[in-house]
Write a protein that holds these residues in place. Structure first.
Motif, PDB file in Angstrom:
ATOM      1  N   VAL A  94      -9.449   4.308   2.782  1.00 23.05           N
ATOM      2  CA  VAL A  94      -9.395   3.260   1.368  1.00 23.05           C
ATOM      3  C   VAL A  94      -9.424   1.990   1.764  1.00 23.05           C
ATOM      4  CG1 VAL A  94      -6.611   2.963   1.628  1.00 23.05           C
ATOM      5  CG2 VAL A  94      -7.808   3.565  -0.563  1.00 23.05           C
ATOM      6  N   GLN A 152       0.904  -1.372  -0.048  1.00 19.05           N
ATOM      7  CA  GLN A 152      -0.049  -0.042   0.036  1.00 19.05           C
ATOM      8  C   GLN A 152       0.863   1.206   0.016  1.00 19.05           C
ATOM      9  OE1 GLN A 152      -2.681   0.588   3.452  1.00 19.05           O
ATOM     10  NE2 GLN A 152      -4.260   1.406   2.061  1.00 19.05           N
ATOM     11  N   HIS A 176      -7.759   4.650  -5.557  1.00 20.64           N
ATOM     12  CA  HIS A 176      -7.185   5.283  -4.397  1.00 20.64           C
ATOM     13  C   HIS A 176      -8.021   6.399  -3.550  1.00 20.64           C
ATOM     14  CE1 HIS A 176      -6.816   8.197  -7.555  1.00 20.64           C
ATOM     15  NE2 HIS A 176      -6.867   9.252  -6.473  1.00 20.64           N
ATOM     16  N   VAL A 197      -3.424   4.548  -1.791  1.00 27.75           N
ATOM     17  CA  VAL A 197      -3.811   3.665  -2.728  1.00 27.75           C
ATOM     18  C   VAL A 197      -4.030   2.322  -2.106  1.00 27.75           C
ATOM     19  CG1 VAL A 197      -2.754   2.078  -4.841  1.00 27.75           C
ATOM     20  CG2 VAL A 197      -1.900   4.690  -4.586  1.00 27.75           C
TER      21      VAL A 197
END
Length: 120
Positions: free
Chosen positions: A37, A7, A84, A100
């Motif tokens: 996210v 990540q 993202h 992301v």
């Protein structure tokens, strides 16, 4: 062999250097964006795999120089359908962090090669 799931977390370095935010406040921005996210892409296959390996998660925290550079990166990721979250601190409406969703490193690492590790 499959690529490691990672990540990417991109934080505006100018929050510390130019805008004089406290370090804790900047860290909180990254935490907010990471939580958001994971929530947004919770059912994603790679997110589930990432979460299933809690003791071996890999994050890469990188510095983005300023708001314009962060917005440009977000636009490029949107164009290429790279999922993202651009965290925008409210009520100030300031983009502070971009995270992301978990991806295999080989699928996304080229987007981030020009950025350096974040340093406080």
């Amino acid at each position: 062999m499959s690529s490691q799931i990672v990540q990417y977390v991109l934080v505006r370095s100018d929050l510390l250097t130019t805008l004089n935010w406290p370090v804790g406040a900047v860290i909180a921005q990254a935490c907010h964006a990471c939580s958001a996210v994971i929530h947004l892409f919770y059912t994603d296959e790679y997110t589930q795999k990432y979460l299933s390996e809690l003791d071996s998660m890999h994050k890469v925290v990188l510095a983005v120089s300023n708001e314009d550079m962060m917005k440009t990166l977000s636009e490029k990721l949107n164009e290429d359908d790279i999922k993202h979250k651009l965290w925008v601190e409210q009520p100030e409406n300031i983009p502070t962090c971009l995270v992301v969703k978990p991806y295999p490193k080989s699928e996304v690492q080229n987007y981030f090669k020009k950025f350096k590790l974040f340093k406080a």
